[in-house]
Motif scaffolding. Structure first.
Motif, PDB file in Angstrom:
ATOM      1  N   HIS A 213       2.513   3.955   6.544  1.00 60.75           N
ATOM      2  CA  HIS A 213       3.797   3.308   6.786  1.00 60.75           C
ATOM      3  C   HIS A 213       4.867   4.390   6.641  1.00 60.75           C
ATOM      4  N   LEU A 214       5.738   4.531   7.658  1.00 56.41           N
ATOM      5  CA  LEU A 214       6.737   5.591   7.652  1.00 56.41           C
ATOM      6  C   LEU A 214       8.148   5.013   7.670  1.00 56.41           C
ATOM      7  N   ALA A 215       9.010   5.609   6.850  1.00 55.16           N
ATOM      8  CA  ALA A 215      10.408   5.197   6.777  1.00 55.16           C
ATOM      9  C   ALA A 215      11.305   6.426   6.908  1.00 55.16           C
ATOM     10  N   LEU A 216      12.459   6.224   7.527  1.00 52.91           N
ATOM     11  CA  LEU A 216      13.456   7.277   7.676  1.00 52.91           C
ATOM     12  C   LEU A 216      14.738   6.815   7.003  1.00 52.91           C
ATOM     13  N   ASP A 217      15.193   7.566   5.995  1.00 52.66           N
ATOM     14  CA  ASP A 217      16.415   7.274   5.248  1.00 52.66           C
ATOM     15  C   ASP A 217      17.498   8.207   5.774  1.00 52.66           C
ATOM     16  N   THR A 218      18.442   7.673   6.552  1.00 54.19           N
ATOM     17  CA  THR A 218      19.397   8.497   7.287  1.00 54.19           C
ATOM     18  C   THR A 218      20.835   8.018   7.109  1.00 54.19           C
ATOM     19  N   CYS A 219      21.753   8.954   7.246  1.00 48.63           N
ATOM     20  CA  CYS A 219      23.178   8.595   7.204  1.00 48.63           C
ATOM     21  C   CYS A 219      23.667   8.192   8.592  1.00 48.63           C
ATOM     22  N   GLY A 220      22.841   8.372   9.605  1.00 50.12           N
ATOM     23  CA  GLY A 220      23.225   7.989  10.961  1.00 50.12           C
ATOM     24  C   GLY A 220      24.048   9.031  11.692  1.00 50.12           C
ATOM     25  N   GLN A 221      24.331  10.140  11.040  1.00 47.40           N
ATOM     26  CA  GLN A 221      25.203  11.177  11.601  1.00 47.40           C
ATOM     27  C   GLN A 221      24.342  12.309  12.177  1.00 47.40           C
ATOM     28  N   ALA A 222      23.574  11.995  13.214  1.00 45.02           N
ATOM     29  CA  ALA A 222      22.688  12.981  13.828  1.00 45.02           C
ATOM     30  C   ALA A 222      22.701  12.778  15.336  1.00 45.02           C
ATOM     31  N   SER A 223      22.068  13.682  16.046  1.00 41.79           N
ATOM     32  CA  SER A 223      22.021  13.549  17.501  1.00 41.79           C
ATOM     33  C   SER A 223      21.135  12.361  17.882  1.00 41.79           C
TER      34      SER A 223
ATOM     35  N   GLY B 270       0.782  -1.210   0.000  1.00 43.90           N
ATOM     36  CA  GLY B 270       0.000   0.000   0.000  1.00 43.90           C
ATOM     37  C   GLY B 270       0.816   1.264   0.000  1.00 43.90           C
ATOM     38  N   GLY B 271       2.142   1.161  -0.063  1.00 46.43           N
ATOM     39  CA  GLY B 271       2.966   2.360  -0.099  1.00 46.43           C
ATOM     40  C   GLY B 271       3.146   2.974   1.267  1.00 46.43           C
ATOM     41  N   GLY B 272       3.676   4.161   1.273  1.00 47.56           N
ATOM     42  CA  GLY B 272       3.943   4.857   2.515  1.00 47.56           C
ATOM     43  C   GLY B 272       4.727   6.118   2.236  1.00 47.56           C
ATOM     44  N   ILE B 273       5.354   6.630   3.269  1.00 44.24           N
ATOM     45  CA  ILE B 273       6.102   7.878   3.168  1.00 44.24           C
ATOM     46  C   ILE B 273       7.508   7.647   3.691  1.00 44.24           C
ATOM     47  N   THR B 274       8.485   8.101   2.904  1.00 41.16           N
ATOM     48  CA  THR B 274       9.880   8.013   3.308  1.00 41.16           C
ATOM     49  C   THR B 274      10.426   9.412   3.496  1.00 41.16           C
ATOM     50  N   PHE B 275      11.013   9.651   4.656  1.00 43.14           N
ATOM     51  CA  PHE B 275      11.691  10.908   4.923  1.00 43.14           C
ATOM     52  C   PHE B 275      13.154  10.736   4.541  1.00 43.14           C
ATOM     53  N   SER B 276      13.589  11.520   3.570  1.00 45.12           N
ATOM     54  CA  SER B 276      14.973  11.418   3.113  1.00 45.12           C
ATOM     55  C   SER B 276      15.523  12.818   2.940  1.00 45.12           C
ATOM     56  N   GLY B 277      16.628  12.952   2.252  1.00 48.01           N
ATOM     57  CA  GLY B 277      17.208  14.284   2.131  1.00 48.01           C
ATOM     58  C   GLY B 277      18.259  14.315   1.057  1.00 48.01           C
ATOM     59  N   GLY B 278      19.266  14.998   1.339  1.00 47.71           N
ATOM     60  CA  GLY B 278      20.110  15.332   2.473  1.00 47.71           C
ATOM     61  C   GLY B 278      19.857  14.424   3.651  1.00 47.71           C
ATOM     62  N   GLU B 279      19.942  15.037   4.806  1.00 43.55           N
ATOM     63  CA  GLU B 279      19.743  14.302   6.057  1.00 43.55           C
ATOM     64  C   GLU B 279      18.452  14.775   6.714  1.00 43.55           C
ATOM     65  N   PRO B 280      17.428  13.924   6.743  1.00 46.24           N
ATOM     66  CA  PRO B 280      16.125  14.338   7.254  1.00 46.24           C
ATOM     67  C   PRO B 280      16.113  14.673   8.744  1.00 46.24           C
ATOM     68  N   THR B 281      17.019  14.081   9.517  1.00 43.90           N
ATOM     69  CA  THR B 281      17.001  14.360  10.960  1.00 43.90           C
ATOM     70  C   THR B 281      17.388  15.800  11.271  1.00 43.90           C
ATOM     71  N   LEU B 282      17.925  16.524  10.287  1.00 49.13           N
ATOM     72  CA  LEU B 282      18.198  17.947  10.495  1.00 49.13           C
ATOM     73  C   LEU B 282      16.898  18.728  10.623  1.00 49.13           C
TER      74      LEU B 282
ATOM     75  N   SER C   8       5.048  13.078  11.427  1.00 46.30           N
ATOM     76  CA  SER C   8       4.952  11.634  11.681  1.00 46.30           C
ATOM     77  C   SER C   8       3.811  11.308  12.634  1.00 46.30           C
ATOM     78  N   GLN C   9       3.648  12.123  13.657  1.00 47.83           N
ATOM     79  CA  GLN C   9       2.558  11.912  14.606  1.00 47.83           C
ATOM     80  C   GLN C   9       1.206  11.981  13.887  1.00 47.83           C
ATOM     81  N   ASN C  10       1.061  12.955  13.017  1.00 47.95           N
ATOM     82  CA  ASN C  10      -0.195  13.091  12.260  1.00 47.95           C
ATOM     83  C   ASN C  10      -0.386  11.951  11.278  1.00 47.95           C
ATOM     84  N   LEU C  11       0.680  11.567  10.579  1.00 52.92           N
ATOM     85  CA  LEU C  11       0.574  10.504   9.581  1.00 52.92           C
ATOM     86  C   LEU C  11       0.344   9.144  10.229  1.00 52.92           C
ATOM     87  N   LYS C  12       0.967   8.914  11.376  1.00 54.73           N
ATOM     88  CA  LYS C  12       0.808   7.632  12.057  1.00 54.73           C
ATOM     89  C   LYS C  12      -0.645   7.451  12.499  1.00 54.73           C
TER      90      LYS C  12
END
Length: 191
Positions: free
Chosen positions: A31-41, A1-13, A22-26
């Motif tokens: 379905h929510l996905a986060l595409d990250t480089c892992g270099q965030a707080s 059914g698809g979903g939403i992916t947060f990507s970027g650059g770095e989405p955690t910025l 995300s709270q509203n979409l959930k």
């Protein structure tokens, strides 16, 4: 059914915005996905994890010196965040799944040694927590865009990986990791 992916650059910025969205979409069962480089707080991940069904995390280069050379930053925070993420998922009994993605840049990350090191890291620290490891072939399709923007790109003359080299890297990745069922390669290659 698809979903939403947060990507970027770095989405955690933009974690405050992504958290609110995300709270509203959930609440609407997306379905929510986060595409990250892992270099965030860690705080960014801690806030977002309860809402994410899938994390796509980059592991580019395991050697810290090479990682600094290729990306301009150390990989220690990335590794620490990955370990915290797995611990958090287990502790809070989340159903969040993890995919590891490795960009294969010729002369940089596209080495047998790097595939072996990443596979060993996954098996040692993430065994059973990673559903897929995707080797993403370098592409130079952005050359024209950089030219039009007047931006000098160091990889402009870098060629695509050959099918043979891509197959060797994929084989080494598969041999290096036993805990991931789906190890795959994607992207363009030259003959």
């Amino acid at each position: 059914g698809g979903g939403i992916t947060f990507s970027g650059g770095e989405p955690t910025l933009q974690s405050a915005f992504i958290l609110q969205l995300s709270q509203n979409l959930k609440n609407k069962n997306f379905h929510l996905a986060l595409d990250t480089c892992g270099q965030a707080s860690w705080e960014s991940y801690e806030q977002l994890l309860p809402y994410m069904d899938l994390l796509l995390i980059d592991l580019k280069e395991m050697d810290p010196t090479k990682h600094i050379e290729f990306t301009g930053s150390d990989n220690r925070l990335i590794h620490e965040n990955i370990l915290h993420i797995v611990e958090y998922i287990h502790f809070h009994r989340l159903s969040t799944r993890i995919w590891i993605r490795t960009p294969l840049i010729p002369g940089m990350t596209a080495s047998l040694e790097n595939m072996s090191a990443i596979g060993t890291f996954i098996d040692t620290y993430l065994s059973g927590d990673v559903d897929k490891w995707e080797l993403c072939a370098f592409n130079n399709l952005c050359n024209d865009k950089y030219d039009r923007l007047g931006i000098q790109w160091n990889l402009k003359r870098t060629e695509l990986l050959s099918e043979r080299i891509m197959e060797e890297l994929l084989l080494k990745a598969k041999q290096s990791v036993s805990s991931v069922k789906h190890v795959m390669a994607s992207g363009l290659n030259k003959k």
